[in-house]
Motif scaffolding. Structure first.
Motif, PDB file in Angstrom:
ATOM      1  N   UNK A 233       0.847  -1.185   0.000  1.00 25.22           N
ATOM      2  CA  UNK A 233       0.000   0.000   0.000  1.00 25.22           C
ATOM      3  C   UNK A 233       0.888   1.242   0.000  1.00 25.22           C
ATOM      4  N   UNK A 234       0.904   2.015  -1.091  1.00 21.08           N
ATOM      5  CA  UNK A 234       1.736   3.222  -1.124  1.00 21.08           C
ATOM      6  C   UNK A 234       1.240   4.304  -0.178  1.00 21.08           C
ATOM      7  N   UNK A 235      -0.047   4.248   0.202  1.00 16.64           N
ATOM      8  CA  UNK A 235      -0.596   5.267   1.084  1.00 16.64           C
ATOM      9  C   UNK A 235       0.040   5.288   2.459  1.00 16.64           C
ATOM     10  N   UNK A 236       0.481   4.129   2.947  1.00 14.03           N
ATOM     11  CA  UNK A 236       1.152   4.072   4.252  1.00 14.03           C
ATOM     12  C   UNK A 236       2.539   3.434   4.178  1.00 14.03           C
ATOM     13  N   UNK A 237       2.983   3.144   2.963  1.00 10.68           N
ATOM     14  CA  UNK A 237       4.321   2.559   2.749  1.00 10.68           C
ATOM     15  C   UNK A 237       4.516   1.278   3.545  1.00 10.68           C
ATOM     16  N   UNK A 238       3.506   0.393   3.439  1.00  7.83           N
ATOM     17  CA  UNK A 238       3.574  -0.868   4.161  1.00  7.83           C
ATOM     18  C   UNK A 238       3.279  -2.050   3.248  1.00  7.83           C
ATOM     19  N   UNK A 239       3.989  -3.139   3.493  1.00 12.07           N
ATOM     20  CA  UNK A 239       3.722  -4.421   2.848  1.00 12.07           C
ATOM     21  C   UNK A 239       2.842  -5.225   3.803  1.00 12.07           C
ATOM     22  N   UNK A 240       1.785  -5.829   3.262  1.00 14.46           N
ATOM     23  CA  UNK A 240       0.851  -6.603   4.086  1.00 14.46           C
ATOM     24  C   UNK A 240       0.868  -8.064   3.643  1.00 14.46           C
ATOM     25  N   UNK A 241       0.905  -8.965   4.622  1.00 11.10           N
ATOM     26  CA  UNK A 241       0.905 -10.381   4.275  1.00 11.10           C
ATOM     27  C   UNK A 241       0.278 -11.211   5.394  1.00 11.10           C
ATOM     28  N   UNK A 242      -0.612 -12.093   5.000  1.00 13.46           N
ATOM     29  CA  UNK A 242      -1.115 -13.145   5.888  1.00 13.46           C
ATOM     30  C   UNK A 242      -0.220 -14.354   5.623  1.00 13.46           C
ATOM     31  N   UNK A 243       0.467 -14.821   6.639  1.00 13.79           N
ATOM     32  CA  UNK A 243       1.440 -15.892   6.445  1.00 13.79           C
ATOM     33  C   UNK A 243       0.812 -17.191   5.954  1.00 13.79           C
ATOM     34  N   UNK A 244      -0.516 -17.300   6.051  1.00 10.08           N
ATOM     35  CA  UNK A 244      -1.189 -18.473   5.487  1.00 10.08           C
ATOM     36  C   UNK A 244      -1.000 -18.526   3.972  1.00 10.08           C
ATOM     37  N   UNK A 245      -0.645 -17.389   3.368  1.00 13.86           N
ATOM     38  CA  UNK A 245      -0.416 -17.387   1.925  1.00 13.86           C
ATOM     39  C   UNK A 245       0.734 -18.307   1.537  1.00 13.86           C
ATOM     40  N   UNK A 246       1.717 -18.458   2.411  1.00 15.39           N
ATOM     41  CA  UNK A 246       2.844 -19.319   2.069  1.00 15.39           C
ATOM     42  C   UNK A 246       2.402 -20.769   1.914  1.00 15.39           C
TER      43      UNK A 246
END
Length: 283
Positions: free
Chosen positions: A128-141
């Motif tokens: 998200x460029x609006x807050x300069x954060x990467x978001x991840x739910x580790x279940x994605x792995x």
């Protein structure tokens, strides 16, 4: 990957212990459209994202803490993020003579508030460029290994490095330029998104090359794991799995072959100019 000697980043926020808190109703903005494109990337109907942003309540900031020391998956993510910080700091200093400002990485479960709207696990990892954060739910792995058939720790590192690549684009002003072009030429939105995503793949490859040259982090089979992930999440592969055929004009991230090609280009050891997908006559 060899990460035993890698430091853990201090820029990891752990929101997994508590869910988001509900506030008022939301509106659709550029950030939501970005999330919708990410949803398409993982085979999710983007209309679900748009409807969610328009109709359901928005969320307020959820409390964040540091990941627990006894969580090996969170520690892995923290070390990969630390590697991206060290590598991009060196690249920015050497190639651009400027300071690199590292992003935060947020671990969450289910849903979480972001400056781009409500983030959902179904979207997969996103920036998200609006807050300069990467978001991840580790279940994605787990999904990366089981659904996309792309196992391995470096496949996971590639996913993180790709999202950090979007942060680099944000810092360099590329994201803003592309957003302006999209507004002026809506018919070119998909084509511009493809070039953005392929550039992020190339930046992930550049990170891998520079980090390995500096700290010897790669082991046998790591590159093959990353290439397997890039292949698995190409637009053509995802569309064929979802509907039996591919529609190139609707691509937003590039085909499997394109994603592999640009990741490899970053691995060739060039600099940032090597990853200029916008100047490339063919992708």
């Amino acid at each position: 990957m060899r990460l035993d000697d890698s430091r853990e980043s201090d820029n990891v926020e752990d929101r997994r212990a508590s869910g988001p808190r509900i506030g008022g109703r939301g509106t659709i903005g550029i950030g939501t459209i970005v999330l919708a494109l990410v949803a398409m990337y993982f085979g999710v109907d983007p209309s679900v994202v748009l409807q969610m942003a328009e109709g359901p309540p928005t969320t307020q900031d959820a409390p964040a803490t540091k990941p627990p020391a006894n969580d090996p998956q969170a520690r892995f993510v923290s070390k990969v993020l630390g590697e991206t910080e060290d590598t991009w700091s060196a690249i920015f200093q050497k190639d651009l003579n400027r300071q690199y400002v590292a992003p935060k990485l947020v671990l969450f479960r289910g849903a979480t508030p972001t400056a781009c709207g409500t983030g959902q696990s179904a979207m997969g990892p996103f920036y998200c460029p609006g807050d300069s954060k990467v978001y991840i739910d580790l279940a994605f792995f787990d999904e990366l290994q089981n659904r996309f058939k792309a196992p391995g720790d470096f496949a996971q590192a590639y996913v993180i490095a790709h999202e950090v690549g979007h942060h680099v684009q944000h810092l360099l002003g590329i994201s803003d330029q592309v957003d302006q072009l999209r507004r002026r030429n809506p018919s070119q939105a998909n084509a511009l998104s493809v070039r953005m995503e392929l550039q992020a793949d190339c930046l992930a490859g550049l990170w891998a090359q520079r980090a390995n040259a500096a700290r010897n982090i790669l082991e046998g089979g790591d590159i093959e794991e990353a290439l397997g992930a890039a292949t698995a999440i190409g637009d053509d592969r995802l569309q064929k799995q979802a509907q039996g055929y591919a529609v190139p004009d609707s691509f937003t991230h590039g085909s499997s072959a394109q994603r592999v090609r640009w990741f490899k280009r970053g691995l060739e050891g060039g600099g940032l100019k090597q990853c200029d997908t916008f100047a490339a006559s063919t992708l």
